[in-house]
Design a protein around this motif. Structure first.
Motif, mmCIF file in Angstrom:
data_model
loop_
_atom_site.group_PDB
_atom_site.id
_atom_site.type_symbol
_atom_site.label_atom_id
_atom_site.label_comp_id
_atom_site.label_asym_id
_atom_site.label_seq_id
_atom_site.Cartn_x
_atom_site.Cartn_y
_atom_site.Cartn_z
ATOM 1 N N LEU A 34 0.787 -1.494 -0.034
ATOM 2 C CA LEU A 34 0.089 0.070 0.200
ATOM 3 C C LEU A 34 1.328 1.408 -0.239
ATOM 4 N N THR A 35 2.263 1.279 0.216
ATOM 5 C CA THR A 35 3.005 2.438 0.015
ATOM 6 C C THR A 35 2.454 3.138 0.981
ATOM 7 N N ILE A 36 2.613 2.459 2.859
ATOM 8 C CA ILE A 36 1.862 3.761 3.351
ATOM 9 C C ILE A 36 3.105 2.760 4.481
ATOM 10 N N HIS A 37 3.166 3.428 5.871
ATOM 11 C CA HIS A 37 3.618 2.971 7.240
ATOM 12 C C HIS A 37 3.788 1.833 7.611
ATOM 13 N N ARG A 38 4.589 0.869 8.240
ATOM 14 C CA ARG A 38 4.094 -0.215 9.568
ATOM 15 C C ARG A 38 2.219 0.430 10.187
ATOM 16 N N SER A 39 2.423 1.728 10.940
ATOM 17 C CA SER A 39 2.171 2.076 11.645
ATOM 18 C C SER A 39 0.588 2.199 11.863
ATOM 19 N N THR A 40 0.369 3.166 10.829
ATOM 20 C CA THR A 40 -0.116 3.319 9.462
ATOM 21 C C THR A 40 -1.357 1.672 9.377
ATOM 22 N N VAL A 41 -0.530 1.014 9.027
ATOM 23 C CA VAL A 41 -1.497 -0.841 8.512
ATOM 24 C C VAL A 41 -2.457 -0.891 9.982
ATOM 25 N N GLU A 42 -0.921 -1.385 11.144
ATOM 26 C CA GLU A 42 -1.518 -1.583 12.467
ATOM 27 C C GLU A 42 -3.028 -0.998 12.912
ATOM 28 N N ARG A 43 -2.897 0.516 12.857
ATOM 29 C CA ARG A 43 -4.252 1.366 13.172
ATOM 30 C C ARG A 43 -5.318 0.724 11.893
ATOM 31 N N LEU A 44 -4.984 0.494 10.910
ATOM 32 C CA LEU A 44 -6.318 0.482 9.813
ATOM 33 C C LEU A 44 -6.604 -1.413 10.904
ATOM 34 N N LEU A 45 -5.747 -2.141 11.146
ATOM 35 C CA LEU A 45 -6.140 -2.866 11.406
ATOM 36 C C LEU A 45 -7.066 -3.620 12.581
ATOM 37 N N HIS A 46 -6.104 -2.669 13.837
ATOM 38 C CA HIS A 46 -6.641 -2.267 14.908
ATOM 39 C C HIS A 46 -8.195 -1.760 14.972
ATOM 40 N N ASP A 47 -8.887 -0.239 13.703
ATOM 41 C CA ASP A 47 -9.882 -0.215 14.062
ATOM 42 C C ASP A 47 -10.829 -0.720 13.514
ATOM 43 N N GLY A 48 -10.373 -1.803 12.599
ATOM 44 C CA GLY A 48 -11.782 -3.042 12.291
ATOM 45 C C GLY A 48 -11.689 -2.551 10.355
ATOM 46 N N THR A 49 -10.930 -1.547 10.453
ATOM 47 C CA THR A 49 -11.033 -1.367 8.903
ATOM 48 C C THR A 49 -10.464 -2.220 7.379
ATOM 49 N N VAL A 50 -9.507 -3.277 8.168
ATOM 50 C CA VAL A 50 -9.295 -4.725 7.476
ATOM 51 C C VAL A 50 -8.872 -5.480 8.282
ATOM 52 N N ALA A 51 -9.679 -6.382 8.237
ATOM 53 C CA ALA A 51 -9.944 -7.694 8.742
ATOM 54 C C ALA A 51 -8.126 -8.153 8.901
ATOM 55 N N TYR A 52 -7.983 -8.659 9.837
ATOM 56 C CA TYR A 52 -6.910 -10.067 10.173
ATOM 57 C C TYR A 52 -7.072 -11.074 10.773
ATOM 58 N N PHE A 53 -6.164 -11.691 11.093
ATOM 59 C CA PHE A 53 -6.255 -12.557 12.130
ATOM 60 C C PHE A 53 -4.457 -12.951 12.810
ATOM 61 N N ARG A 54 -4.768 -13.593 14.517
ATOM 62 C CA ARG A 54 -3.160 -14.283 14.573
ATOM 63 C C ARG A 54 -3.271 -15.065 14.636
ATOM 64 N N ILE A 55 -1.838 -15.220 14.080
ATOM 65 C CA ILE A 55 -0.953 -17.270 14.324
ATOM 66 C C ILE A 55 -0.314 -16.259 15.811
ATOM 67 N N GLY A 56 -0.267 -17.192 16.876
ATOM 68 C CA GLY A 56 0.838 -17.287 18.115
ATOM 69 C C GLY A 56 0.453 -15.357 17.985
ATOM 70 N N ARG A 57 1.812 -14.616 18.325
ATOM 71 C CA ARG A 57 1.738 -13.184 18.511
ATOM 72 C C ARG A 57 1.694 -12.654 16.727
ATOM 73 N N ARG A 58 1.954 -13.115 15.940
ATOM 74 C CA ARG A 58 1.801 -12.740 14.871
ATOM 75 C C ARG A 58 0.494 -12.034 14.411
ATOM 76 N N LEU A 59 0.290 -11.403 13.760
ATOM 77 C CA LEU A 59 -1.297 -10.242 13.154
ATOM 78 C C LEU A 59 -0.798 -10.670 11.402
ATOM 79 N N ILE A 60 -1.612 -11.490 10.903
ATOM 80 C CA ILE A 60 -1.871 -12.176 9.653
ATOM 81 C C ILE A 60 -3.501 -11.440 9.256
ATOM 82 N N ILE A 61 -2.891 -11.002 7.135
ATOM 83 C CA ILE A 61 -4.081 -9.812 6.401
ATOM 84 C C ILE A 61 -3.972 -11.232 5.193
ATOM 85 N N PRO A 62 -5.567 -11.283 5.572
ATOM 86 C CA PRO A 62 -6.081 -12.310 4.697
ATOM 87 C C PRO A 62 -5.559 -11.481 3.621
ATOM 88 N N ALA A 63 -5.599 -11.379 1.811
ATOM 89 C CA ALA A 63 -4.851 -10.574 0.598
ATOM 90 C C ALA A 63 -6.306 -9.778 0.228
#
Length: 84
Positions: A34-63
């Protein structure tokens, strides 16, 4: 006989963008795509804009989740762009 190299078919040959298709993205890979900063992606995940799931401590984003977000961004840009 020479060296033998195994090629593992990923099913991504012939993609239109020239990038290999992925099933999942890490935060860093999504940020690169997306050519954005990693913290911006984290914000998109945590506010529910982009779905994700966890495997252990990793956050995985379905394509498909990331592609939906890209499509949303493109549609927003197209709506705001005027053709003269």
């Amino acid at each position: 006989m020479g060296s033998k190299t195994k090629r593992i078919a990923s099913g991504s040959e012939g993609t239109q963008t020239g990038e290999q298709a992925r099933a999942y993205y890490s935060i860093d890979a999504a940020a690169d795509r997306l050519t954005i900063h990693r913290s911006t992606v984290e914000r998109l995940l945590h506010d529910g804009t982009v779905a994700y799931f966890r495997i252990g401590r990793r956050l995985i984003i379905p394509a498909d989740s990331l592609l939906r977000y890209e499509a949303f961004l493109l549609s927003t840009v197209r709506q705001r762009t005027r053709v003269f």
